[in-house]
Motif scaffolding. Structure first.
Motif, PDB file in Angstrom:
ATOM      1  N   MET A  28       0.836  -1.190   0.000  1.00 58.71           N
ATOM      2  CA  MET A  28       0.000   0.000   0.000  1.00 58.71           C
ATOM      3  C   MET A  28       0.877   1.248   0.000  1.00 58.71           C
ATOM      4  SD  MET A  28      -3.110   1.144   2.511  1.00 58.71           S
ATOM      5  CE  MET A  28      -2.127   1.715   3.869  1.00 58.71           C
ATOM      6  N   TYR A  29       0.513   2.207  -0.858  1.00 55.26           N
ATOM      7  CA  TYR A  29       1.180   3.506  -0.932  1.00 55.26           C
ATOM      8  C   TYR A  29       0.229   4.576  -0.403  1.00 55.26           C
ATOM      9  CZ  TYR A  29       4.863   1.585  -3.889  1.00 55.26           C
ATOM     10  OH  TYR A  29       5.917   0.870  -4.362  1.00 55.26           O
ATOM     11  N   GLN A  30       0.773   5.700   0.047  1.00 54.33           N
ATOM     12  CA  GLN A  30      -0.052   6.782   0.601  1.00 54.33           C
ATOM     13  C   GLN A  30      -0.519   7.777  -0.454  1.00 54.33           C
ATOM     14  OE1 GLN A  30      -1.256   6.685   3.689  1.00 54.33           O
ATOM     15  NE2 GLN A  30      -0.221   4.717   3.784  1.00 54.33           N
ATOM     16  N   PRO A  48      -4.755   6.341  -0.148  1.00 53.57           N
ATOM     17  CA  PRO A  48      -4.015   5.079  -0.123  1.00 53.57           C
ATOM     18  C   PRO A  48      -4.417   4.177  -1.288  1.00 53.57           C
ATOM     19  CG  PRO A  48      -5.524   5.244   1.749  1.00 53.57           C
ATOM     20  CD  PRO A  48      -5.635   6.503   0.975  1.00 53.57           C
TER      21      PRO A  48
END
Length: 102
Positions: free
Chosen positions: A41-43, A82
């Motif tokens: 997961m990326y922000q 996200p």
């Protein structure tokens, strides 16, 4: 009776394995693992996408703007949300379905 239970449990897990494999096979996550990446997961919505790199290269260039395409042609807007994407590692980026060199 015990043979029927063992047979039923075996068939259940066999079918479950096939269903999981077929569903995983058709996802970006599976392609990510095949390319040597890690699904995470990326922000931001830009994550590790290759398009983000091309936008940075364009911003750093000193070329003159000669048409509207120079302004908006490959522009990418990153949002603060996200998202899950492939982390391809150092000097690589995610290009829709494969990790490639930056």
């Amino acid at each position: 009776m015990l043979k029927k239970i063992i047979f039923g449990v075996t068939v259940f897990f066999l079918v479950l394995g096939i269903v999981v494999f077929v569903n995983l096979k058709d996802t970006d996550r599976f392609e990510c693992y095949l390319s040597g990446g890690v699904w995470k997961m990326y922000q931001t919505t830009c994550a590790d996408f290759c398009a983000e790199e091309s936008m940075i290269e364009q911003e750093d260039s000193e070329s003159a703007i000669t048409s509207p395409d120079d302004l908006f042609g490959d522009a990418v807007a990153c949002g603060q949300a996200p998202v899950f994407s492939c982390d391809c590692g150092k000097d690589k980026c995610w290009d829709s379905d494969v990790c490639r060199d930056k």
